[in-house]
Design a protein around this motif. Structure first.
Motif, PDB file in Angstrom:
ATOM      1  N   LEU A  97      49.610  48.948  -7.235  1.00  0.00           N
ATOM      2  CA  LEU A  97      48.776  47.762  -7.396  1.00  0.00           C
ATOM      3  C   LEU A  97      47.863  47.705  -6.177  1.00  0.00           C
ATOM      4  O   LEU A  97      48.339  47.612  -5.041  1.00  0.00           O
ATOM      5  CB  LEU A  97      49.639  46.498  -7.485  1.00  0.00           C
ATOM      6  CG  LEU A  97      48.870  45.185  -7.625  1.00  0.00           C
ATOM      7  CD1 LEU A  97      48.035  45.158  -8.905  1.00  0.00           C
ATOM      8  CD2 LEU A  97      49.835  44.003  -7.583  1.00  0.00           C
ATOM      9  N   GLN A  98      46.566  47.787  -6.422  1.00  0.00           N
ATOM     10  CA  GLN A  98      45.616  47.827  -5.312  1.00  0.00           C
ATOM     11  C   GLN A  98      45.108  46.431  -4.988  1.00  0.00           C
ATOM     12  O   GLN A  98      44.796  45.658  -5.880  1.00  0.00           O
ATOM     13  CB  GLN A  98      44.448  48.752  -5.657  1.00  0.00           C
ATOM     14  CG  GLN A  98      43.463  48.915  -4.510  1.00  0.00           C
ATOM     15  CD  GLN A  98      42.519  50.057  -4.768  1.00  0.00           C
ATOM     16  OE1 GLN A  98      42.925  51.205  -4.781  1.00  0.00           O
ATOM     17  NE2 GLN A  98      41.251  49.741  -4.981  1.00  0.00           N
ATOM     18  N   PHE A  99      45.036  46.142  -3.691  1.00  0.00           N
ATOM     19  CA  PHE A  99      44.507  44.881  -3.186  1.00  0.00           C
ATOM     20  C   PHE A  99      43.241  45.147  -2.396  1.00  0.00           C
ATOM     21  O   PHE A  99      43.149  46.138  -1.667  1.00  0.00           O
ATOM     22  CB  PHE A  99      45.510  44.209  -2.239  1.00  0.00           C
ATOM     23  CG  PHE A  99      46.732  43.692  -2.918  1.00  0.00           C
ATOM     24  CD1 PHE A  99      46.797  42.382  -3.364  1.00  0.00           C
ATOM     25  CD2 PHE A  99      47.829  44.513  -3.116  1.00  0.00           C
ATOM     26  CE1 PHE A  99      47.928  41.910  -3.999  1.00  0.00           C
ATOM     27  CE2 PHE A  99      48.971  44.046  -3.742  1.00  0.00           C
ATOM     28  CZ  PHE A  99      49.021  42.735  -4.184  1.00  0.00           C
ATOM     29  N   SER A 100      42.314  44.232  -2.513  1.00  0.00           N
ATOM     30  CA  SER A 100      41.095  44.297  -1.724  1.00  0.00           C
ATOM     31  C   SER A 100      41.437  43.989  -0.269  1.00  0.00           C
ATOM     32  O   SER A 100      42.044  42.964   0.027  1.00  0.00           O
ATOM     33  CB  SER A 100      40.105  43.272  -2.273  1.00  0.00           C
ATOM     34  OG  SER A 100      38.928  43.288  -1.527  1.00  0.00           O
ATOM     35  N   TYR A 101      41.118  44.901   0.623  1.00  0.00           N
ATOM     36  CA  TYR A 101      41.246  44.663   2.063  1.00  0.00           C
ATOM     37  C   TYR A 101      40.191  45.527   2.749  1.00  0.00           C
ATOM     38  O   TYR A 101      40.178  46.746   2.577  1.00  0.00           O
ATOM     39  CB  TYR A 101      42.638  45.011   2.600  1.00  0.00           C
ATOM     40  CG  TYR A 101      42.705  44.815   4.092  1.00  0.00           C
ATOM     41  CD1 TYR A 101      42.868  43.543   4.632  1.00  0.00           C
ATOM     42  CD2 TYR A 101      42.533  45.878   4.965  1.00  0.00           C
ATOM     43  CE1 TYR A 101      42.863  43.340   6.001  1.00  0.00           C
ATOM     44  CE2 TYR A 101      42.531  45.686   6.347  1.00  0.00           C
ATOM     45  CZ  TYR A 101      42.687  44.423   6.851  1.00  0.00           C
ATOM     46  OH  TYR A 101      42.676  44.227   8.219  1.00  0.00           O
ATOM     47  N   HIS A 102      39.310  44.885   3.498  1.00  0.00           N
ATOM     48  CA  HIS A 102      38.194  45.598   4.115  1.00  0.00           C
ATOM     49  C   HIS A 102      38.073  45.209   5.587  1.00  0.00           C
ATOM     50  O   HIS A 102      38.327  44.065   5.947  1.00  0.00           O
ATOM     51  CB  HIS A 102      36.875  45.265   3.417  1.00  0.00           C
ATOM     52  CG  HIS A 102      36.967  45.283   1.928  1.00  0.00           C
ATOM     53  ND1 HIS A 102      37.055  46.446   1.204  1.00  0.00           N
ATOM     54  CD2 HIS A 102      37.010  44.281   1.023  1.00  0.00           C
ATOM     55  CE1 HIS A 102      37.140  46.153  -0.078  1.00  0.00           C
ATOM     56  NE2 HIS A 102      37.120  44.838  -0.213  1.00  0.00           N
ATOM     57  N   ILE A 103      37.661  46.160   6.380  1.00  0.00           N
ATOM     58  CA  ILE A 103      37.312  45.903   7.777  1.00  0.00           C
ATOM     59  C   ILE A 103      35.792  45.912   7.866  1.00  0.00           C
ATOM     60  O   ILE A 103      35.143  46.788   7.285  1.00  0.00           O
ATOM     61  CB  ILE A 103      37.873  47.001   8.708  1.00  0.00           C
ATOM     62  CG1 ILE A 103      39.390  46.947   8.752  1.00  0.00           C
ATOM     63  CG2 ILE A 103      37.299  46.878  10.107  1.00  0.00           C
ATOM     64  CD1 ILE A 103      40.003  48.026   9.623  1.00  0.00           C
ATOM     65  N   ASP A 104      35.247  44.955   8.572  1.00  0.00           N
ATOM     66  CA  ASP A 104      33.809  44.947   8.801  1.00  0.00           C
ATOM     67  C   ASP A 104      33.443  46.250   9.517  1.00  0.00           C
ATOM     68  O   ASP A 104      34.076  46.607  10.514  1.00  0.00           O
ATOM     69  CB  ASP A 104      33.443  43.739   9.672  1.00  0.00           C
ATOM     70  CG  ASP A 104      31.944  43.596   9.864  1.00  0.00           C
ATOM     71  OD1 ASP A 104      31.276  44.583  10.253  1.00  0.00           O
ATOM     72  OD2 ASP A 104      31.437  42.489   9.640  1.00  0.00           O
ATOM     73  N   PRO A 105      32.438  46.976   9.026  1.00  0.00           N
ATOM     74  CA  PRO A 105      32.063  48.238   9.678  1.00  0.00           C
ATOM     75  C   PRO A 105      31.765  48.091  11.171  1.00  0.00           C
ATOM     76  O   PRO A 105      31.963  49.027  11.945  1.00  0.00           O
ATOM     77  CB  PRO A 105      30.817  48.684   8.904  1.00  0.00           C
ATOM     78  CG  PRO A 105      30.941  48.028   7.571  1.00  0.00           C
ATOM     79  CD  PRO A 105      31.650  46.719   7.826  1.00  0.00           C
ATOM     80  N   ASN A 106      31.316  46.902  11.583  1.00  0.00           N
ATOM     81  CA  ASN A 106      31.042  46.676  13.005  1.00  0.00           C
ATOM     82  C   ASN A 106      32.323  46.579  13.826  1.00  0.00           C
ATOM     83  O   ASN A 106      32.278  46.632  15.053  1.00  0.00           O
ATOM     84  CB  ASN A 106      30.215  45.405  13.197  1.00  0.00           C
ATOM     85  CG  ASN A 106      28.840  45.544  12.587  1.00  0.00           C
ATOM     86  OD1 ASN A 106      28.224  46.608  12.646  1.00  0.00           O
ATOM     87  ND2 ASN A 106      28.358  44.479  11.973  1.00  0.00           N
ATOM     88  N   ASP A 107      33.473  46.418  13.162  1.00  0.00           N
ATOM     89  CA  ASP A 107      34.758  46.326  13.861  1.00  0.00           C
ATOM     90  C   ASP A 107      35.514  47.659  13.866  1.00  0.00           C
ATOM     91  O   ASP A 107      36.620  47.729  14.390  1.00  0.00           O
ATOM     92  CB  ASP A 107      35.642  45.252  13.211  1.00  0.00           C
ATOM     93  CG  ASP A 107      35.075  43.857  13.401  1.00  0.00           C
ATOM     94  OD1 ASP A 107      34.337  43.644  14.391  1.00  0.00           O
ATOM     95  OD2 ASP A 107      35.350  42.990  12.559  1.00  0.00           O
ATOM     96  N   TRP A 108      34.952  48.687  13.252  1.00  0.00           N
ATOM     97  CA  TRP A 108      35.585  50.010  13.201  1.00  0.00           C
ATOM     98  C   TRP A 108      34.951  50.879  14.275  1.00  0.00           C
ATOM     99  O   TRP A 108      33.770  51.195  14.212  1.00  0.00           O
ATOM    100  CB  TRP A 108      35.410  50.627  11.811  1.00  0.00           C
ATOM    101  CG  TRP A 108      36.140  51.918  11.660  1.00  0.00           C
ATOM    102  CD1 TRP A 108      35.592  53.166  11.637  1.00  0.00           C
ATOM    103  CD2 TRP A 108      37.550  52.101  11.515  1.00  0.00           C
ATOM    104  NE1 TRP A 108      36.568  54.112  11.484  1.00  0.00           N
ATOM    105  CE2 TRP A 108      37.782  53.485  11.405  1.00  0.00           C
ATOM    106  CE3 TRP A 108      38.636  51.226  11.476  1.00  0.00           C
ATOM    107  CZ2 TRP A 108      39.056  54.016  11.257  1.00  0.00           C
ATOM    108  CZ3 TRP A 108      39.900  51.761  11.319  1.00  0.00           C
ATOM    109  CH2 TRP A 108      40.109  53.127  11.212  1.00  0.00           C
ATOM    110  N   HIS A 109      35.728  51.245  15.298  1.00  0.00           N
ATOM    111  CA  HIS A 109      35.216  51.991  16.445  1.00  0.00           C
ATOM    112  C   HIS A 109      36.048  53.240  16.693  1.00  0.00           C
ATOM    113  O   HIS A 109      36.889  53.259  17.596  1.00  0.00           O
ATOM    114  CB  HIS A 109      35.224  51.107  17.697  1.00  0.00           C
ATOM    115  CG  HIS A 109      34.461  49.830  17.533  1.00  0.00           C
ATOM    116  ND1 HIS A 109      33.100  49.786  17.450  1.00  0.00           N
ATOM    117  CD2 HIS A 109      34.896  48.552  17.399  1.00  0.00           C
ATOM    118  CE1 HIS A 109      32.712  48.534  17.289  1.00  0.00           C
ATOM    119  NE2 HIS A 109      33.781  47.768  17.242  1.00  0.00           N
ATOM    120  N   PRO A 110      35.853  54.297  15.894  1.00  0.00           N
ATOM    121  CA  PRO A 110      36.625  55.519  16.132  1.00  0.00           C
ATOM    122  C   PRO A 110      36.223  56.167  17.455  1.00  0.00           C
ATOM    123  O   PRO A 110      35.114  55.978  17.955  1.00  0.00           O
ATOM    124  CB  PRO A 110      36.266  56.408  14.949  1.00  0.00           C
ATOM    125  CG  PRO A 110      34.955  55.905  14.462  1.00  0.00           C
ATOM    126  CD  PRO A 110      34.920  54.437  14.789  1.00  0.00           C
TER     127      PRO A 110
END
Length: 135
Positions: A97-110
């Protein structure tokens, strides 16, 4: 070094970080998923625990993970469908069962060093917040 080799090397680097934060978590580099077994759920869900999974994008770490999955029979305690669920999906040979969960691209800092930047353990920690309240 090919992109798949680079990704495999990155996932190997991150496996220890993930296991430190979540001892029941594993990375399946072939299926490109992270799985967490037997995650306890608070009151309000139909089950006391669930396995959890999310897909690793092929362009990881530049590309960030998106969405989180749980056991396919998970409902709210009264039997209602949880909010933000996107239906049953197939990942790594199982139904989820898939749930919507997203990180704002501005908060992703590889970062080249997974400890110094965004990583799979960070994503999982944030994604698990989806289950903190049954809704």
């Amino acid at each position: 070094m090919s992109v798949p080799d680079r990704l495999a090397e990155r996932l190997a680097q991150e496996e220890e970080l993930l296991r430190q934060a979540f001892p029941n978590a594993t990375i399946d580099a072939e299926a490109l998923v992270v799985a967490l077994r037997d995650h306890p759920l608070p009151a309000g869900w139909s089950h006391a625990d669930t396995d959890v999974l999310f897909a690793i994008p092929a362009n990881y770490p530049a590309g960030q993970p998106d969405n989180i999955c749980a056991r396919p029979d998970l409902t709210l305690a009264g039997g209602a469908t949880p909010g933000n669920s996107q239906g049953v999906q197939q990942h790594a040979g199982r139904s989820w069962l898939q749930f919507s969960y997203h990180i704002d691209p501005n908060d992703w800092h590889p970062h080249v060093d997974p400890v110094q930047g965004s990583n799979l353990a960070d994503y999982l920690a944030g994604a698990l917040s989806r289950f903190e309240e049954a809704s």
